[in-house]
Design a protein around this motif. Structure first.
Motif, PDB file in Angstrom:
ATOM      1  N   GLY A  31     -12.261  49.837 -12.707  1.00  0.00           N
ATOM      2  CA  GLY A  31     -13.052  48.618 -12.740  1.00  0.00           C
ATOM      3  C   GLY A  31     -12.221  47.442 -13.198  1.00  0.00           C
ATOM      4  O   GLY A  31     -11.000  47.517 -13.335  1.00  0.00           O
ATOM      5  N   THR A  32     -12.898  46.347 -13.418  1.00  0.00           N
ATOM      6  CA  THR A  32     -12.287  45.129 -13.915  1.00  0.00           C
ATOM      7  C   THR A  32     -12.843  44.877 -15.303  1.00  0.00           C
ATOM      8  O   THR A  32     -14.060  44.815 -15.472  1.00  0.00           O
ATOM      9  N   TRP A  33     -11.948  44.742 -16.261  1.00  0.00           N
ATOM     10  CA  TRP A  33     -12.333  44.650 -17.662  1.00  0.00           C
ATOM     11  C   TRP A  33     -11.760  43.379 -18.262  1.00  0.00           C
ATOM     12  O   TRP A  33     -10.566  43.124 -18.164  1.00  0.00           O
ATOM     13  N   THR A  34     -12.612  42.602 -18.895  1.00  0.00           N
ATOM     14  CA  THR A  34     -12.212  41.314 -19.450  1.00  0.00           C
ATOM     15  C   THR A  34     -12.060  41.412 -20.962  1.00  0.00           C
ATOM     16  O   THR A  34     -12.971  41.861 -21.656  1.00  0.00           O
ATOM     17  N   GLY A  35     -10.900  40.988 -21.441  1.00  0.00           N
ATOM     18  CA  GLY A  35     -10.647  40.963 -22.874  1.00  0.00           C
ATOM     19  C   GLY A  35     -11.226  39.712 -23.500  1.00  0.00           C
ATOM     20  O   GLY A  35     -11.470  38.707 -22.830  1.00  0.00           O
ATOM     21  N   TYR A  41      -2.024  29.437 -31.979  1.00  0.00           N
ATOM     22  CA  TYR A  41      -1.809  28.091 -32.516  1.00  0.00           C
ATOM     23  C   TYR A  41      -2.050  26.980 -31.490  1.00  0.00           C
ATOM     24  O   TYR A  41      -2.616  25.951 -31.812  1.00  0.00           O
ATOM     25  N   TYR A  42      -1.643  27.190 -30.238  1.00  0.00           N
ATOM     26  CA  TYR A  42      -1.724  26.134 -29.234  1.00  0.00           C
ATOM     27  C   TYR A  42      -2.954  26.222 -28.331  1.00  0.00           C
ATOM     28  O   TYR A  42      -3.112  25.414 -27.433  1.00  0.00           O
ATOM     29  N   GLY A  43      -3.807  27.199 -28.527  1.00  0.00           N
ATOM     30  CA  GLY A  43      -5.007  27.328 -27.715  1.00  0.00           C
ATOM     31  C   GLY A  43      -5.370  28.790 -27.508  1.00  0.00           C
ATOM     32  O   GLY A  43      -4.831  29.673 -28.163  1.00  0.00           O
ATOM     33  N   TYR A  44      -6.273  29.027 -26.584  1.00  0.00           N
ATOM     34  CA  TYR A  44      -6.775  30.373 -26.326  1.00  0.00           C
ATOM     35  C   TYR A  44      -6.020  31.052 -25.187  1.00  0.00           C
ATOM     36  O   TYR A  44      -5.605  30.402 -24.231  1.00  0.00           O
ATOM     37  N   VAL A  45      -5.907  32.367 -25.318  1.00  0.00           N
ATOM     38  CA  VAL A  45      -5.337  33.208 -24.275  1.00  0.00           C
ATOM     39  C   VAL A  45      -6.361  34.289 -23.986  1.00  0.00           C
ATOM     40  O   VAL A  45      -6.922  34.887 -24.905  1.00  0.00           O
ATOM     41  N   GLN A  46      -6.609  34.526 -22.700  1.00  0.00           N
ATOM     42  CA  GLN A  46      -7.563  35.569 -22.311  1.00  0.00           C
ATOM     43  C   GLN A  46      -7.044  36.271 -21.065  1.00  0.00           C
ATOM     44  O   GLN A  46      -6.499  35.637 -20.161  1.00  0.00           O
ATOM     45  N   ALA A  47      -7.221  37.578 -21.029  1.00  0.00           N
ATOM     46  CA  ALA A  47      -6.726  38.383 -19.914  1.00  0.00           C
ATOM     47  C   ALA A  47      -7.815  39.294 -19.368  1.00  0.00           C
ATOM     48  O   ALA A  47      -8.808  39.579 -20.039  1.00  0.00           O
ATOM     49  N   ASN A 109      -3.242  41.233 -27.423  1.00  0.00           N
ATOM     50  CA  ASN A 109      -4.519  41.534 -28.067  1.00  0.00           C
ATOM     51  C   ASN A 109      -5.679  41.417 -27.091  1.00  0.00           C
ATOM     52  O   ASN A 109      -6.610  42.233 -27.120  1.00  0.00           O
ATOM     53  N   SER A 110      -5.656  40.433 -26.207  1.00  0.00           N
ATOM     54  CA  SER A 110      -6.723  40.288 -25.225  1.00  0.00           C
ATOM     55  C   SER A 110      -6.700  41.441 -24.213  1.00  0.00           C
ATOM     56  O   SER A 110      -7.742  42.008 -23.883  1.00  0.00           O
ATOM     57  N   VAL A 111      -5.509  41.804 -23.737  1.00  0.00           N
ATOM     58  CA  VAL A 111      -5.394  42.935 -22.800  1.00  0.00           C
ATOM     59  C   VAL A 111      -5.839  44.220 -23.485  1.00  0.00           C
ATOM     60  O   VAL A 111      -6.570  45.033 -22.894  1.00  0.00           O
ATOM     61  N   HIS A 112      -5.431  44.413 -24.728  1.00  0.00           N
ATOM     62  CA  HIS A 112      -5.828  45.613 -25.470  1.00  0.00           C
ATOM     63  C   HIS A 112      -7.351  45.709 -25.570  1.00  0.00           C
ATOM     64  O   HIS A 112      -7.928  46.779 -25.388  1.00  0.00           O
ATOM     65  N   ASP A 113      -7.996  44.582 -25.837  1.00  0.00           N
ATOM     66  CA  ASP A 113      -9.459  44.566 -25.914  1.00  0.00           C
ATOM     67  C   ASP A 113     -10.072  44.967 -24.573  1.00  0.00           C
ATOM     68  O   ASP A 113     -11.018  45.752 -24.529  1.00  0.00           O
ATOM     69  N   ALA A 114      -9.515  44.463 -23.485  1.00  0.00           N
ATOM     70  CA  ALA A 114     -10.009  44.829 -22.151  1.00  0.00           C
ATOM     71  C   ALA A 114      -9.842  46.323 -21.904  1.00  0.00           C
ATOM     72  O   ALA A 114     -10.762  46.986 -21.417  1.00  0.00           O
ATOM     73  N   LEU A 115      -8.682  46.857 -22.255  1.00  0.00           N
ATOM     74  CA  LEU A 115      -8.426  48.280 -22.015  1.00  0.00           C
ATOM     75  C   LEU A 115      -9.298  49.162 -22.901  1.00  0.00           C
ATOM     76  O   LEU A 115      -9.737  50.245 -22.478  1.00  0.00           O
ATOM     77  N   ARG A 116      -9.565  48.719 -24.118  1.00  0.00           N
ATOM     78  CA  ARG A 116     -10.486  49.487 -24.994  1.00  0.00           C
ATOM     79  C   ARG A 116     -11.860  49.614 -24.356  1.00  0.00           C
ATOM     80  O   ARG A 116     -12.502  50.651 -24.439  1.00  0.00           O
ATOM     81  N   LYS A 117     -12.297  48.538 -23.697  1.00  0.00           N
ATOM     82  CA  LYS A 117     -13.592  48.557 -23.039  1.00  0.00           C
ATOM     83  C   LYS A 117     -13.620  49.521 -21.862  1.00  0.00           C
ATOM     84  O   LYS A 117     -14.688  49.984 -21.465  1.00  0.00           O
ATOM     85  N   SER A 118     -12.454  49.805 -21.302  1.00  0.00           N
ATOM     86  CA  SER A 118     -12.397  50.660 -20.113  1.00  0.00           C
ATOM     87  C   SER A 118     -12.281  52.150 -20.436  1.00  0.00           C
ATOM     88  O   SER A 118     -12.295  52.973 -19.534  1.00  0.00           O
TER      89      SER A 118
END
Length: 120
Positions: A31-35, A41-47, A109-118
């Motif tokens: 599937g597709t999993w969103t972190g 410091y400079y803004g948000y990162v999401q994967a 950290n964002s990718v890890h969160d996505a993979l945890r959900k999967s």
């Protein structure tokens, strides 16, 4: 990329840590999993991670800082490298990119969160 001692003492780094290893024998569900978006410091990162046949097939960058020329340059170099490393390793246990430590930490950290959900 240097940060002032004021930035460091203000706690900008306190929320970052290397993602914990996923459990041994963990299997990813297709599937597709969103972190979660991770503030650096400079803004948000999401994967977003794409899993096919139980393997990480690709990673999409949903969000990264773009308001500074330096951020755009760092992200254009570091994030594709991290994507490739994660797909090759099939986990987030990869090295940070030199010169892009904050971006690397937030992205992993964002990718890890996505993979945890999967996880099955």
């Amino acid at each position: 990329m240097l940060l002032s001692s004021t930035a460091a003492s203000a706690g900008f780094f306190s929320s970052f840590s290397q993602p914990q290893a996923l459990p041994d024998g963990a299997q990813y569900q297709d599937g597709t999993w969103t972190g979660s978006p991770v503030r650096q410091y400079y803004g948000y990162v999401q994967a977003q991670a794409h899993v096919k046949n139980g393997k990480i097939s690709s990673i999409d960058i949903l969000r990264a800082p773009t308001d500074r020329r330096t951020s755009r340059y760092i992200n254009s170099k570091a994030l594709p490298m991290l994507e490739r490393e994660i797909v090759m390793a099939q986990n987030t246990n990869v090295s940070y990119i030199s010169g892009a430590t904050l971006t690397s930490q937030a992205f992993l950290n964002s990718v890890h969160d996505a993979l945890r959900k999967s996880l099955k």
